[in-house]
Design a protein around this motif. Structure first.
Motif, short mmCIF file in Angstrom:
data_model
loop_
_atom_site.label_atom_id
_atom_site.label_comp_id
_atom_site.label_asym_id
_atom_site.label_seq_id
_atom_site.Cartn_x
_atom_site.Cartn_y
_atom_site.Cartn_z
N ALA A 247 65.84 33.51 55.72
CA ALA A 247 66.88 32.67 55.12
C ALA A 247 68.15 32.65 55.94
O ALA A 247 69.14 32.03 55.54
CB ALA A 247 67.20 33.16 53.71
N THR A 248 68.14 33.30 57.11
CA THR A 248 69.36 33.45 57.88
C THR A 248 69.20 32.94 59.31
O THR A 248 68.09 32.85 59.84
CB THR A 248 69.80 34.92 57.94
N GLN A 249 70.34 32.63 59.91
CA GLN A 249 70.41 32.22 61.31
C GLN A 249 71.00 33.38 62.11
O GLN A 249 72.21 33.57 62.15
CB GLN A 249 71.28 30.97 61.47
N VAL A 250 70.13 34.18 62.70
CA VAL A 250 70.55 35.35 63.46
C VAL A 250 70.45 35.05 64.95
O VAL A 250 69.36 34.68 65.42
CB VAL A 250 69.67 36.58 63.13
N PRO A 251 71.52 35.16 65.72
CA PRO A 251 71.43 34.91 67.16
C PRO A 251 70.42 35.84 67.83
O PRO A 251 70.41 37.04 67.56
CB PRO A 251 72.86 35.20 67.66
N ASP A 252 69.57 35.28 68.67
CA ASP A 252 68.60 36.10 69.41
C ASP A 252 69.21 36.40 70.77
O ASP A 252 69.20 35.57 71.68
CB ASP A 252 67.29 35.33 69.57
N LEU A 253 69.72 37.60 70.92
CA LEU A 253 70.41 37.99 72.15
C LEU A 253 69.46 38.19 73.32
O LEU A 253 69.90 38.32 74.46
CB LEU A 253 71.22 39.27 71.91
N SER A 254 68.15 38.20 73.05
CA SER A 254 67.18 38.36 74.14
C SER A 254 66.98 37.06 74.91
O SER A 254 66.37 37.05 75.98
CB SER A 254 65.83 38.83 73.57
#
Length: 369
Positions: free
Chosen positions: A322-329
């Protein structure tokens, strides 16, 4: 005592609560989890349940049994107010709604099936987001074999032995392949039914399946499926499913890439239509004052705190589908670089989230996921 309220008991919510139980000191905070279901479901195993490879009881985990230090409220969240630091819940057993106040809020409401206004889909298609849906698919396929074995060749027998799966992502391909194998294994008990009578059709609107994997891998899967008498319809949309009569329309584009009116259609009658054409964030988020991105997901920083246009929304955290989490990879979704919505990310985010909440309570800085 600090009140930590977790909304949603899926992968992200369950593992956040479990890790909070591990990291919190005695008396440091009390944790409550709200979910309509009394158990967490291992969603990636649902295709195996549908194909009778795994028993349904082996893919669910009781909240109360495994979260011994966490309070559980069985109810449906209907509204969230970060301004008032409270959440409105409706009991699943009926009755009036009530509010739960919190000091720290964790939003892990997960995703729901994404549907389109296609005639007949709501009445005839089965999703694959719960163990109940998976067992319904399994039971119907077995029941259809029983019925078809006693019928002469004809339209009704063909309808009972035709399975249509809509959506060529991981879930769609896996349930499609598992059910094809299951149907083949059933044939030894039904000598009246021939292998070629059992028809499987997968419908995918794009030109490839499983966009998350390499093109070579998707081609190998397509070749393997064709050898099992399983037909994949690419660049094809389900246009109608009224009464189980499925109309598939081929998508055509002109030289500029614009859609043109389709002329080629395929029609099948089916008693098993499985909808796996994507998911979307839980729509209850729209009944909140929390910042959402255009697709309806909760906007998060890399440290899993909610972030609006004016900065961090204090005391509100999130994780999961349900969330927009930045993918730092750098290997995130192509359109916004956020984490792919899958169980692996949800579990890892939950572990980091629990540590970040505890760190925040102790005056320490949270770390990025």
């Amino acid at each position: 005592m600090t009140k930590i309220l977790i909304l949603g008991g899926g992968y992200a919510g369950f593992y956040t609560a479990k890790k909070l139980e591990k990291h919190l000191r005695s008396g440091e905070a009390e944790v409550t989890i709200v979910d309509p279901l009394p158990y967490m479901t291992y969603l990636p195993f649902l295709p195996e349940v549908a194909a009778s490879q795994i028993e349904a009881r082996h893919v669910v985990v009781s909240h109360r049994r495994h979260l011994k230090k966490t309070s559980f409220v069985q109810g449906k969240v209907t509204a969230i107010s970060a301004a008032d630091k409270k959440v409105t819940v409706v009991p699943v057993t009926g009755g009036d709604s009530f509010d739960i106040e919190y000091d720290e809020l964790v939003v892990t409401l997960g995703s729901v099936s994404r549907t389109f206004p296609i005639p007949g889909v709501a009445d005839n298609a089965i999703g694959l987001k719960s163990v109940e849906e998976a067992t319904a698919i399994r039971d119907r396929l077995i029941d259809n074999f029983n019925k078809a074995a006693g019928l002469p060749a004809g339209p009704e027998r063909a309808r009972l032995l035709t399975v249509i799966v809509v959506g060529g992502g991981f879930a769609g391909i896996e349930v499609f392949a598992e059910l094809r194998s299951f149907a083949t294994s059933l044939l030894k008990y039904y000598p009246e039914i021939d292998f070629n009578e059992v028809q499987f059709h997968l419908v995918e609107a794009m030109g490839n399946i499983m966009p998350e994997v390499s093109h070579e891998t998707s081609l190998w899967v397509l070749k393997n499926l064709s050898e099992r008498n399983a037909t994949v319809h690419l660049w094809t949309q389900l246009a109608d499913a009224t009464g189980g009569h499925c109309v598939l329309k081929k998508i055509h584009k002109d030289k500029e890439g614009n859609l043109v009116e389709p002329e080629e259609t395929h029609e099948f009658d089916s008693d098993i239509i499985i909808w796996t054409a994507g998911v979307m964030a839980n729509p209850v988020l729209k009944a909140s004052d929390l910042p959402l991105e255009p697709r309806g997901r909760l906007r998060l920083r890399a440290d899993l705190r909610v972030e609006g246009d004016d900065g961090v929304v204090e005391h509100v955290w999130g994780a999961g589908d349900a969330t927009q989490v930045p993918d730092l990879s750098g290997s995130g979704l192509p359109f916004d670089g956020s984490c792919v919505p899958n169980a692996q990310h949800a579990v890892r985010q939950a572990k980091r989230l629990a540590k970040n909440i505890v760190a925040s309570l102790r005056g320490e800085q949270p770390r990025d996921y």
